[in-house]
Design an enzyme around this catalytic site. Structure first.
Site, PDB file in Angstrom:
ATOM      1  N   ASP A 270      63.831   9.937 -65.474  1.00 31.29           N
ATOM      2  CA  ASP A 270      64.113   8.660 -66.110  1.00 31.29           C
ATOM      3  C   ASP A 270      65.244   8.010 -65.296  1.00 31.29           C
ATOM      4  OD1 ASP A 270      64.234   6.470 -67.769  1.00 31.29           O
ATOM      5  OD2 ASP A 270      64.195   7.618 -69.625  1.00 31.29           O
TER       6      ASP A 270
HETATM    7  C1  BGC Z   1      63.600   4.178 -69.999  1.00 30.28           C
HETATM    8  C2  BGC Z   1      62.226   4.487 -69.435  1.00 30.28           C
HETATM    9  C3  BGC Z   1      61.815   3.401 -68.484  1.00 30.28           C
HETATM   10  C4  BGC Z   1      62.864   3.270 -67.402  1.00 30.28           C
HETATM   11  C5  BGC Z   1      62.540   2.225 -66.348  1.00 30.28           C
HETATM   12  C6  BGC Z   1      64.599   3.845 -68.924  1.00 30.28           C
HETATM   13  O1  BGC Z   1      65.752   3.301 -69.485  1.00 30.28           O
HETATM   14  O2  BGC Z   1      64.041   5.266 -70.770  1.00 30.28           O
HETATM   15  O3  BGC Z   1      61.296   4.630 -70.467  1.00 30.28           O
HETATM   16  O4  BGC Z   1      60.550   3.682 -67.949  1.00 30.28           O
HETATM   17  O5  BGC Z   1      64.092   2.928 -67.996  1.00 30.28           O
HETATM   18  O6  BGC Z   1      62.716   0.954 -66.821  1.00 30.28           O
END
Ligand code: BGC
Length: 730
Positions: A270
Site C-alpha cells: 500500500d
Molecule cells: C489506499 C489504497 C490505495 C492507495 C493508492 C492508499 O491510501 O489504502 O487502497 O490503492 O492509497 O491510492
C-alpha cells in the site's frame, strides 16, 4: 505482389519474435516472463520493483513525468524490450482520481457493500467488466480494485469499499468483480492483505489474530478470491499483524500467500506501507508502491546494494521481477497495450451501475405494505440528505468523481479524505417523474420541527438519511450523525407513512425503527443512484438485496463496544485484539445469543417466496444440497435462499456458517429447483500445526433460510465421515 508482402510481413514478424522471443504469444506466461527477465540488465530489473506516485506528493516531490496526471501510481517499463510501463488507478467503484480540481469524471458503481448485497455473481462480474473497461480506456493497465477485508468493525470507514462480514460471500463476490476487471486485459489487485479491518491508527495498529481463526475468517475471504479470480497482484496493508508489518510479514507473504496458496502474481505495498529493504524483500514483498509516501526508496538503490552485498539473493530479486512480468503476460497487459482517450459508452455504463445499485438495495422494513409507492398520491414530501439534487459517495482514494461535477460542493472536509461528493443523480427528480400528478415538496431536514410540519398530512414522506465516512476515517459511532435520529423521530411522529431511505457506508443504529413504516437501505448508490432508488420505491424494480452484514441493535453487542485507538493521535502504536477470532458478524451474534436489529442475510421483497423439498447428500464426504423455491406472491421477483451448516457435535467458532446461496428470479407462481455444493473448508476447522482442514465425523444440520436468524428455516441432518484436507481444501 500481395503474396510478396505477406511473406515479407511474416518474415519480419518471425525475426522480431526471434529477437524478442518473449513476445511469442504461443508460449506460457511463465516462459515469456523468464525470457524477458534474461534479456534485462540489473538496472532494468530494478524498474519493476519501484513504484512512483502518480501525483505530486505533499508539494515536495513532483509526479513522475510519464505517470498519468492525478493517478495512483506508475512503474517504468522497458521500451527497449517492448515491455510497457504500468499505469495504476484506484479502485473498486470505478476509475478514481487523486484529489484535484480537474479530475477525470467517470462512472461509479454503488459501494462494494451494495454490490455484495445483490448476492448476484453475474452483476458483480458485469460491474467489474464495466469499470475495467473505463480503466483501459483511460490509459490504465493496473486497477487497484479487489478490496475484501472482512467487516469485523461496523464503524470501519472503508466498509463501503469491501464486501461484508462473511468470507464465502465476500470472497466470491469480489472474485467476480476482479474477473470482470481482468477480462479487459488489465491487472487487478486483491487488497488490503491482511486484517486491515479498521482505519483508526491504520499505520500503527497491531492486529492480533491467531493463525487458525485467521485462516477461517479474514484469510479465507482472500483465499476464495485468489482461487476463483487469480488477481495479478496483491496489496499488502498498512497495519502490523501479530507484531509484524504486513508488508514485511514472512508469515503472510511467503508462508500463507505464496507457499500455502501457491500464489503466482506479485505483492505490491500500500502507499506508504514499506518500512525496510532486506526484511521486506526476503519476507516476500515484490514491489514498493508510491515510494514518495515512504521514508526512503527502499526498493531503489538500497535494494540494488542489498543484492550486490548478498543480503537479498539475486535469485530472490529475479523472482520479484519475474512475478511482475508474469502477471503482465498472463493478464494480457503486454499483448494489449493501453492508451489514454479510448471511447467510453457512458449511457450503457450508467445502466450497469444502476442495475447493480437497484439490486443491492435492501428493503429492511415494509409495514402495511407502505411500499411500493402507489400511483395517485397527491402529496409526497422528501426530506434530507440533499435528495433534491444527488446521492452521497464515500471518501478517500476510491472516490470516483462524477460526470457533471459534485451536486453539493463545499461540504467539509473539502480536502483528504474529502471532498464530500454527491453524484448528481437526483432522487427527487426521479420520484417526481414517476408521480406526474403529485405535489412533490423538499425540505432539507436541518430543522426537525420544520420537517415534521412539512410532513404532516402528506400521502407519503420519504426521509433520506446519510452517514459520510471514508478512508482513514472511521465512523465515531454507529448512530446517524447530525441529529438525524431526532429528525426521523419527529417526522415519523407527524406522519406514520414515513419511509426512511438510508445512504450509509454500512450498519447504523435506528432508534426510530418501530416508528418508521418503511426502511430502504440504499448504501452509497453510485452514478445512477437517484434513479435506482426511485425505481425501487415505485416497484419498477422489486427489491432483492440482502444484508451482507449484521446490523447490531446497539454498540454494546459488538466484540469491541468501543473502537480501539485514538483518531486524534495516530502516531502511537496500539493493539487490537480480535478476540472473537473467526466468529465474525452473525457468527458472533449466534455465539453470544444476541438479537440484532437486522440479521445478516435479511431483505424483504414485494412478493413472497417459499422453500420446499430440502435434500442433502454426501458422497465421499462432499456435501451437496438441493431444494425447490416458489414465488407465492403476486409479482415477479428475485430471492436469495441461503444455506447454513451447523455441526451437532463438532466444535466450531460459532453455531453455524453460511455454506452457499443462489439468486433466483421467479414469476408469480413459478418454481425452480436449486442445487448448491458446499466448499468442504466450510465444514471443517483449520489445524495450524498440520496446516490441514479437518472435518469431524458426525451429524451436521443443513438449514435453508431467508436470513441468518430465520426461526422458521427448514432443516435436515446429514452424517459426514471424518476427512482431512490440505490447506487448499483438497
Ligand atoms: C489506499 C489504497 C490505495 C492507495 C493508492 C492508499 O491510501 O489504502 O487502497 O490503492 O492509497 O491510492
Amino acid at each position: 505482389m500481395k503474396l510478396k508482402l505477406a511473406i515479407a510481413l511474416a518474415l519480419a514478424a518471425m525475426s522480431a519474435q526471434a529477437a524478442e522471443p518473449w513476445m511469442d504469444k504461443s508460449l506460457s506466461a511463465d516462459k515469456r516472463a523468464e525470457l524477458a527477465l534474461q534479456a534485462m540488465t540489473q538496472q532494468e530489473k530494478l524498474r519493476w520493483v519501484l513504484g512512483h506516485f502518480g501525483s505530486d506528493f505533499a508539494n515536495k516531490t513532483k509526479k513522475h513525468p510519464a505517470a498519468l496526471p492525478f493517478s495512483a501510481g506508475y512503474i517504468e517499463g522497458v521500451p527497449r524490450l517492448g515491455l510497457p510501463a504500468l499505469f495504476e488507478t484506484d479502485a473498486g467503484l470505478g476509475v478514481a482520481t487523486q484529489a484535484t480540481k480537474t479530475p477525470r469524471e467517470r462512472t461509479s458503481l454503488p459501494s462494494g457493500l451494495a454490490t455484495t448485497a445483490t448476492w448476484n455473481r453475474e452483476l458483480a462480474y458485469q460491474g467489474g467488466a464495466m469499470i475495467g473497461a473505463e480503466a483501459r480506456a483511460s490509459g490504465f493497465n493496473v486497477m487497484l480494485a479487489g478490496g475484501v477485508n472482512l467487516l469485523r468493525e461496523p464503524r470501519n470507514g472503508r466498509n463501503f469499499e469491501y464486501a461484508g462480514e462473511d468470507p464465502l460471500l465476500a470472497g466470491t463476490m469480489v472474485a467476480q468483480q476482479v474477473k470482470g476487471i481482468q477480462s479487459n486485459n488489465i491487472i487487478a489487485t486483491m487488497k488490503h492483505y491482511a486484517v486491515n479491518d479498521q482505519e483508526t491508527g491504520r499505520f500503527v495498529v497491531d492486529a492480533r489474530l491467531d493463525d487458525a481463526s485467521n485462516r477461517m475468517s479474514d484469510l479465507l475471504a482472500f483465499q476464495f478470491l485468489m482461487e476463483q479470480a487469480d488477481p495479478g497482484s496483491v496489496m499488502c496493508s498498512y497495519n502490523r499483524l501479530n507484531g509484524v508489518y504486513a508488508c514485511e510479514n514472512d508469515y503472510l507473504l511467503n508462508q500463507v500467500l505464496k507457499k500455502d496458496w501457491g500464489y503466482k502474481g506479485y505483492v505490491m505495498t500500500d502507499w506508504g506501507a514499506t518500512h525496510s529493504t532486506v526484511e521486506s524483500a526476503n519476507a516476500g514483498l515484490d514491489q514498493q508502491s508510491g515510494w514518495e509516501f515512504d521514508k526512503s526508496q527502499y526498493f531503489g538503490g538500497a535494494l540494488e546494494e542489498a543484492v550486490t552485498n548478498g543480503h537479498v539473493s539475486q535469485a530472490r530479486f529475479d523472482n520479484m521481477v519475474f512475478r511482475v512480468l508474469r502477471a503482465m503476460f498472463d493478464k494480457g497487459v503486454v499483448d494489449n497495450p493501453v492508451a489514454e482517450g479510448g471511447a467510453i459508452d457512458y449511457t450503457a455504463h450508467n445502466l450497469v451501475s444502476r442495475a447493480d445499485a437497484e439490486e443491492g438495495m435492501v428493503l429492511l422494513k415494509n409495514a402495511g405494505n407502505v411500499l411500493p409507492l402507489k400511483a395517485g398520491a397527491k402529496k409526497i414530501v422528501i426530506i434530507g440528505a440533499h435528495a433534491d439534487v444527488g446521492v452521497l459517495a464515500g471518501g478517500g482514494s476510491s472516490l470516483v468523481y462524477p460526470i457533471g461535477g459534485n451536486a453539493v460542493p463545499g461540504i467539509a472536509p473539502t480536502s483528504w479524505p474529502g471532498p464530500v461528493v454527491y453524484h448528481p443523480s437526483s432522487p427527487m427528480k426521479a420520484i417526481q417523474a414517476r408521480a406526474p400528478g403529485a405535489q412533490v415538496v423538499f425540505n432539507d431536514g436541518s430543522d426537525p420541527g420544520a420537517a415534521a410540519q412539512a410532513a404532516a398530512g402528506a400521502d407519503v414522506v420519504l426521509v433520506f438519511a446519510q452517514q459520510w465516512v471514508g478512508e482513514a476515517l472511521d465512523a465515531v459511532s454507529l448512530a446517524l450523525p447530525d441529529n438525524q435520529d431526532a429528525l426521523i423521530g419527529a417526522v415519523a411522529k407527524a406522519n406514520p407513512k414515513t419511509v426512511v431511505v438510508l445512504e450509509t457506508s454500512g450498519p447504523v443504529l435506528m432508534p426510530w425503527v418501530d416508528q418508521a413504516a418503511g426502511i430502504l437501505q440504499a448504501w452509497y448508490p453510485g452514478t445512477s443512484g437517484g434513479e435506482a432508488i426511485a425505481r425501487v420505491l415505485f416497484g419498477e424494480v422489486n427489491p432483492s438485496g440482502h444484508l451482507p452484514a449484521t446490523f447490531p441493535a446497539s454498540e454494546s453487542q459488538l466484540p469491541r463496544p468501543k473502537l480501539d485507538g485514538d483518531p486524534k493521535n495516530e502516531a502511537v502504536r496500539f493493539t487490537v485484539n480480535y478476540h472473537e477470532g473467526a466468529a465474525v458478524g452473525y457468527k458472533w451474534f449466534d455465539l453470544k445469543g444476541l438479537k440484532p436489529l437486522f440479521p445478516f442475510g435479511h431483505g424483504l421483497s414485494y412478493t413472497q417466496f417459499a422453500y420446499s423439498g430440502l435434500t442433502a447428500n454426501q458422497k465421499d464426504g462432499k456435501l451437496s444440497v438441493s431444494f425447490k423455491i416458489t414465488n407465492t406472491g403476486a409479482v415477479k421477483g428475485k430471492d436469495v435462499p441461503q444455506l447454513y451448516v451447523s455441526p451437532l457435535n463438532a466444535k466450531w467458532e460459532a453455531p453455524k456458517r453460511l455454506a452457499g446461496w443462489d439468486k433466483v428470479e421467479l414469476a408469480p407462481g413459478e418454481s425452480k429447483q436449486v442445487s448448491v455444493t458446499v466448499d468442504p473448508r466450510l465444514l471443517g476447522m483449520f489445524d495450524s500445526r498440520s496446516k490441514t482442514w479437518r472435518i469431524a465425523k458426525g451429524g451436521y444440520k443443513v438449514l435453508l433460510a431467508h436470513d441468518a436468524a430465520d426461526a422458521k428455516a427448514a432443516s435436515i441432518t446429514v452424517q459426514l465421515p471424518q476427512r482431512t484436507l490440505n490447506v487448499a481444501g483438497k
